[in-house]
Motif scaffolding. Structure first.
Motif, mmCIF file in Angstrom:
data_model
loop_
_atom_site.group_PDB
_atom_site.id
_atom_site.type_symbol
_atom_site.label_atom_id
_atom_site.label_comp_id
_atom_site.label_asym_id
_atom_site.label_seq_id
_atom_site.Cartn_x
_atom_site.Cartn_y
_atom_site.Cartn_z
ATOM 1 N N GLY A 169 -9.471 10.620 -38.190
ATOM 2 C CA GLY A 169 -10.550 11.133 -39.028
ATOM 3 C C GLY A 169 -10.302 12.510 -39.592
ATOM 4 N N GLN A 170 -9.185 13.148 -39.240
ATOM 5 C CA GLN A 170 -8.886 14.493 -39.724
ATOM 6 C C GLN A 170 -7.734 14.417 -40.725
ATOM 7 O OE1 GLN A 170 -10.610 17.254 -38.822
ATOM 8 N NE2 GLN A 170 -11.942 16.090 -37.473
ATOM 9 N N TYR A 171 -7.965 14.952 -41.924
ATOM 10 C CA TYR A 171 -6.966 14.888 -42.984
ATOM 11 C C TYR A 171 -6.779 16.251 -43.626
ATOM 12 C CZ TYR A 171 -7.678 9.893 -42.452
ATOM 13 O OH TYR A 171 -7.778 8.640 -41.928
ATOM 14 N N SER A 172 -5.559 16.541 -44.013
ATOM 15 C CA SER A 172 -5.257 17.797 -44.677
ATOM 16 C C SER A 172 -5.744 17.755 -46.118
ATOM 17 C CB SER A 172 -3.748 18.054 -44.643
ATOM 18 O OG SER A 172 -3.074 17.056 -45.400
ATOM 19 N N ALA A 173 -5.582 18.894 -46.827
ATOM 20 C CA ALA A 173 -6.045 18.979 -48.212
ATOM 21 C C ALA A 173 -5.337 17.971 -49.117
ATOM 22 C CB ALA A 173 -5.839 20.394 -48.742
ATOM 23 N N ASP A 174 -4.095 17.591 -48.758
ATOM 24 C CA ASP A 174 -3.384 16.604 -49.573
ATOM 25 C C ASP A 174 -3.563 15.180 -49.073
ATOM 26 O OD1 ASP A 174 -1.943 16.743 -47.271
ATOM 27 O OD2 ASP A 174 -0.073 17.414 -48.192
ATOM 28 N N GLY A 175 -4.517 14.974 -48.151
ATOM 29 C CA GLY A 175 -4.848 13.638 -47.699
ATOM 30 C C GLY A 175 -4.000 13.098 -46.567
ATOM 31 N N GLU A 176 -3.105 13.912 -46.017
ATOM 32 C CA GLU A 176 -2.264 13.453 -44.921
ATOM 33 C C GLU A 176 -2.991 13.602 -43.589
ATOM 34 O OE1 GLU A 176 0.751 11.992 -45.093
ATOM 35 O OE2 GLU A 176 0.370 11.985 -47.246
ATOM 36 N N PRO A 177 -2.798 12.643 -42.635
ATOM 37 C CA PRO A 177 -3.410 12.785 -41.313
ATOM 38 C C PRO A 177 -2.905 14.046 -40.614
ATOM 39 C CG PRO A 177 -2.547 10.558 -41.640
ATOM 40 C CD PRO A 177 -2.038 11.387 -42.776
ATOM 41 N N GLU A 178 -3.804 14.713 -39.909
ATOM 42 C CA GLU A 178 -3.402 15.936 -39.216
ATOM 43 C C GLU A 178 -2.876 15.590 -37.824
ATOM 44 O OE1 GLU A 178 -5.542 19.585 -41.094
ATOM 45 O OE2 GLU A 178 -7.092 18.291 -40.268
ATOM 46 N N PRO A 179 -2.005 16.448 -37.261
ATOM 47 C CA PRO A 179 -1.233 16.065 -36.081
ATOM 48 C C PRO A 179 -2.022 16.126 -34.783
ATOM 49 C CG PRO A 179 -0.704 18.309 -36.719
ATOM 50 C CD PRO A 179 -1.616 17.775 -37.782
ATOM 51 N N GLY A 180 -1.542 15.367 -33.811
ATOM 52 C CA GLY A 180 -2.123 15.379 -32.485
ATOM 53 C C GLY A 180 -1.158 14.763 -31.496
ATOM 54 N N LEU A 181 -1.499 14.855 -30.219
ATOM 55 C CA LEU A 181 -0.717 14.212 -29.171
ATOM 56 C C LEU A 181 -1.633 13.899 -27.999
ATOM 57 C CD1 LEU A 181 -0.054 16.345 -26.595
ATOM 58 C CD2 LEU A 181 1.360 17.378 -28.360
ATOM 59 N N VAL A 182 -1.222 12.946 -27.197
ATOM 60 C CA VAL A 182 -1.932 12.576 -25.978
ATOM 61 C C VAL A 182 -0.979 12.768 -24.812
ATOM 62 C CG1 VAL A 182 -3.008 10.692 -24.695
ATOM 63 C CG2 VAL A 182 -3.422 10.921 -27.137
ATOM 64 N N MET A 183 -1.461 13.382 -23.731
ATOM 65 C CA MET A 183 -0.644 13.506 -22.524
ATOM 66 C C MET A 183 -1.463 13.089 -21.312
ATOM 67 S SD MET A 183 -0.313 17.643 -22.177
ATOM 68 C CE MET A 183 -1.612 18.769 -22.657
ATOM 69 N N ASP A 217 -8.881 3.878 -19.984
ATOM 70 C CA ASP A 217 -9.022 3.851 -18.524
ATOM 71 C C ASP A 217 -9.659 5.139 -18.042
ATOM 72 O OD1 ASP A 217 -8.799 3.631 -15.794
ATOM 73 O OD2 ASP A 217 -6.755 2.842 -15.833
ATOM 74 N N ALA A 218 -10.932 5.061 -17.639
ATOM 75 C CA ALA A 218 -11.669 6.259 -17.213
ATOM 76 C C ALA A 218 -11.128 6.841 -15.914
ATOM 77 C CB ALA A 218 -13.152 5.933 -17.056
ATOM 78 N N ARG A 219 -10.280 6.111 -15.214
ATOM 79 C CA ARG A 219 -9.733 6.634 -13.960
ATOM 80 C C ARG A 219 -8.564 7.584 -14.190
ATOM 81 N NH1 ARG A 219 -8.446 0.894 -11.517
ATOM 82 N NH2 ARG A 219 -7.682 0.777 -13.679
ATOM 83 N N LEU A 220 -7.986 7.570 -15.374
ATOM 84 C CA LEU A 220 -6.807 8.380 -15.645
ATOM 85 C C LEU A 220 -7.180 9.774 -16.129
ATOM 86 C CD1 LEU A 220 -4.454 5.883 -17.508
ATOM 87 C CD2 LEU A 220 -4.020 6.941 -15.289
ATOM 88 N N PRO A 221 -6.581 10.827 -15.548
ATOM 89 C CA PRO A 221 -6.715 12.157 -16.161
ATOM 90 C C PRO A 221 -5.833 12.221 -17.398
ATOM 91 C CG PRO A 221 -5.197 12.261 -14.314
ATOM 92 C CD PRO A 221 -5.730 10.842 -14.341
ATOM 93 N N GLY A 222 -6.066 13.206 -18.225
ATOM 94 C CA GLY A 222 -5.245 13.349 -19.416
ATOM 95 C C GLY A 222 -5.862 14.332 -20.388
ATOM 96 N N ALA A 223 -5.229 14.462 -21.540
ATOM 97 C CA ALA A 223 -5.718 15.402 -22.550
ATOM 98 C C ALA A 223 -5.261 14.962 -23.924
ATOM 99 C CB ALA A 223 -5.223 16.817 -22.256
ATOM 100 N N PHE A 224 -6.089 15.281 -24.910
ATOM 101 C CA PHE A 224 -5.712 15.140 -26.311
ATOM 102 C C PHE A 224 -5.610 16.538 -26.912
ATOM 103 C CE2 PHE A 224 -6.946 15.335 -30.758
ATOM 104 C CZ PHE A 224 -6.046 14.462 -31.339
ATOM 105 N N VAL A 225 -4.581 16.787 -27.706
ATOM 106 C CA VAL A 225 -4.397 18.061 -28.400
ATOM 107 C C VAL A 225 -4.270 17.764 -29.888
ATOM 108 C CG1 VAL A 225 -3.025 20.166 -28.593
ATOM 109 C CG2 VAL A 225 -3.182 18.987 -26.390
ATOM 110 N N GLY A 226 -5.087 18.397 -30.709
ATOM 111 C CA GLY A 226 -5.034 18.193 -32.150
ATOM 112 C C GLY A 226 -5.068 19.513 -32.902
ATOM 113 N N LEU A 227 -4.492 19.528 -34.074
ATOM 114 C CA LEU A 227 -4.443 20.732 -34.911
ATOM 115 C C LEU A 227 -4.958 20.382 -36.295
ATOM 116 C CD1 LEU A 227 -3.405 23.727 -34.890
ATOM 117 C CD2 LEU A 227 -1.306 22.837 -35.933
ATOM 118 N N SER A 228 -5.928 21.155 -36.819
ATOM 119 C CA SER A 228 -6.549 20.807 -38.091
ATOM 120 C C SER A 228 -6.846 22.044 -38.924
ATOM 121 C CB SER A 228 -7.846 20.036 -37.858
ATOM 122 O OG SER A 228 -8.547 19.838 -39.072
ATOM 123 N N ALA A 229 -6.217 22.135 -40.084
ATOM 124 C CA ALA A 229 -6.544 23.199 -41.027
ATOM 125 C C ALA A 229 -7.873 22.918 -41.715
ATOM 126 C CB ALA A 229 -5.426 23.338 -42.059
ATOM 127 N N ALA A 230 -8.152 21.634 -41.974
ATOM 128 C CA ALA A 230 -9.403 21.280 -42.652
ATOM 129 C C ALA A 230 -10.609 21.668 -41.806
ATOM 130 C CB ALA A 230 -9.421 19.786 -42.954
#
Length: 472
Positions: A348-362, A372-385
């Motif tokens: 759902g996050q897009y840059s000014a030129d319409g490209e998807p903005e980056p993220g990762l899951v760990m 799976d609600a039993r798993l710990p973890g994290a999402f990291v995303g970066l958005s200029a928009a």
């Protein structure tokens, strides 16, 4: 109106209601020994392909979303004359319109109910759908068991439309008194703020001392409508409703989640009705125990937000082996012991030129973490928009969680970056969710980290993880 004896395989018992586009009958499913609501397209509209498609769209939408806060659809069929019908779950406890017809609802109950309705509408907004017709008649109640609270359901999505195509309608859509002003303009873009207006007007009906005397502000009026609340309500609720019902969409809350969060803050007797950034700036100490607001669930249901808000894979990054660091695009993270990572995009996050903005899951199992609600973890995303439209604390105010109690926002300085952090303690699903955001120190971008910590971990785990986030 003569009741048909049967609709498809269902025996018809009685009429439940008649609307502009459809008639609803109470039916009986002999196979399952259960009653259902059968919604049939009105005969005078059966020739209109646009209305017919809208009718079927509602059934498809409900089937696709399949959420406990929305009325559920079981199946669709067609009468011998060609009219479609939809078989829905029966809301056996009637509608909010029915209840208001018998008298006012006690003020604390009405405030809690408004929060439940916001939570239901937030489900639609999270999936890119605007309802467009939020009225007491479209808020339904269904029993869930002898000792369980009744469910509050959002119904009648026949006017709902995906946000991507929610402009340029040629037909007036909505109910006077609850319809946002822009819905009267065929050329206007109708987005989630139209539903915020409808929710605000619903709040006025439930919570104002004189609902009939509280009219929306007009464009020629320099002031927001003055709302006098019923006795027993926190005074800050009036300002929230006034903002929700502002004439200009730009002056309203962005969506149902933001409105629900504002109601929660205003209804909490401990914290001031201010944005999370103000609470963070004051650095108030956390109370000895989390306090619930008058609103059940504190804020909006976003499910476990990793799947809906953040971690919907959009890239093809491979999973990095356990330990060390992981890099995707401008993001580099230090992996906790036993964790691995995979590159993705921020849904759902897009840059000014319409490209998807980056993220990762760990996570120990990153491809399973969202499910799976039993798993710990994290999402990291970066958005200029996102950085261009809001602050880190303002962004976190939009990312609230239903059925979870938030601790006061805090700030922490990690690796030269100032993070705003909000921890939620939840009664179901993941026991703890931590939302955090900061500004990229080297450029106009917002970095967002959502964490489901391992059981028993505290703030040190969160701060260590944030310290391991590096940005190029």
């Amino acid at each position: 109106m003569t009741a048909p004896q049967r609709i498809g395989p269902y025996a018809v018992e009685r009429l439940l209601g008649v609307g502009s586009f459809a008639t609803v009958w109470l039916g009986y499913d002999a196979v399952l020994d259960a009653r259902v609501a059968i919604k049939v397209l009105a005969e005078n509209w059966s020739h209109d392909l646009r209305v017919r498609e809208r009718f079927l769209d509602e059934a498809r939408l409900l089937r696709r979303l399949e959420h406990e806060r929305l009325i559920r659809v079981h199946t669709v069929g067609e009468l011998p004359d060609g009219r479609p019908y939809a078989v829905l779950a029966w809301a056996d406890r009637g509608s909010l319109r029915d209840r208001l017809a018998t008298g006012e609802i006690p003020a604390p109950t009405a405030l809690r109910l408004l929060g439940e309705v916001c939570a239901g509408v937030a489900v639609l907004h999270r999936h890119g759908v605007v309802h467009r017709d939020l009225t007491p008649g479209n808020v339904l109640f269904r029993s869930t068991g002898p000792d369980a609270p009744e469910a509050v359901l959002i119904a009648d999505l026949g006017l709902a439309k995906a946000l991507a195509t929610a402009s340029g309608l040629t037909a007036r859509a909505g109910t006077p008194g609850y319809m946002a002003p822009e819905q009267d303009d065929p050329g206007a873009v109708v987005d989630t703020r139209a539903d915020v207006y409808g929710l605000g007007r619903l709040g006025v009906r439930l919570l104002a001392a004189d609902p009939s005397g509280t009219h929306p502000a007009r464009p020629d009026s320099p002031h927001a409508p003055r709302i006098r609340l019923r006795d027993g309500l926190p005074p800050g609720i009036a300002a929230v409703l006034a903002r929700a019902t502002a004439y200009d969409p730009a002056d309203r809350y962005s969506d149902a989640a933001a409105l629900h969060a504002a109601l929660a803050r205003a209804s909490d007797p401990v914290r001031e009705p201010a944005d999370l950034v103000a609470a963070s700036a004051r650095r108030r100490p956390a109370p000895r125990r989390a306090r619930r607001s008058l609103l059940t669930g504190v804020a909006v249901v976003t499910a476990v937000a990793v799947g809906q808000v953040a971690a919907e894979p959009g890239g093809t990054g491979s999973v990095r082996s356990v330990g060390g660091t992981y890099t995707t695009g401008p993001l580099t993270v230090a992996l906790p012991p036993g964790w691995s990572a995979t590159g993705t995009t921020w849904a759902g996050q897009y840059s000014a030129d319409g490209e998807p903005e980056p993220g990762l899951v760990m996570s120990p199992r990153p491809r399973r973490w969202a499910a799976d609600a039993r798993l710990p973890g994290a999402f990291v995303g970066l958005s200029a928009a996102t950085a261009a439209r809001t602050t880190p604390a303002g962004f976190l105010a939009e990312r609230t969680h239903g059925d979870c109690a938030p601790a006061p926002a805090r700030t922490t300085q990690q690796a030269g970056v100032e993070w705003t952090v909000v921890r939620y303690v939840c009664d179901q699903g993941r026991p703890q969710i931590v939302e955090s955001a900061a500004l990229h120190p080297g450029g106009p971008a917002l970095v967002y980290v959502q964490i489901a910590p391992p059981p028993g971990s505290g703030p040190d785990f969160v701060d260590t993880l944030l310290a391991g986030v590096r940005l190029r």
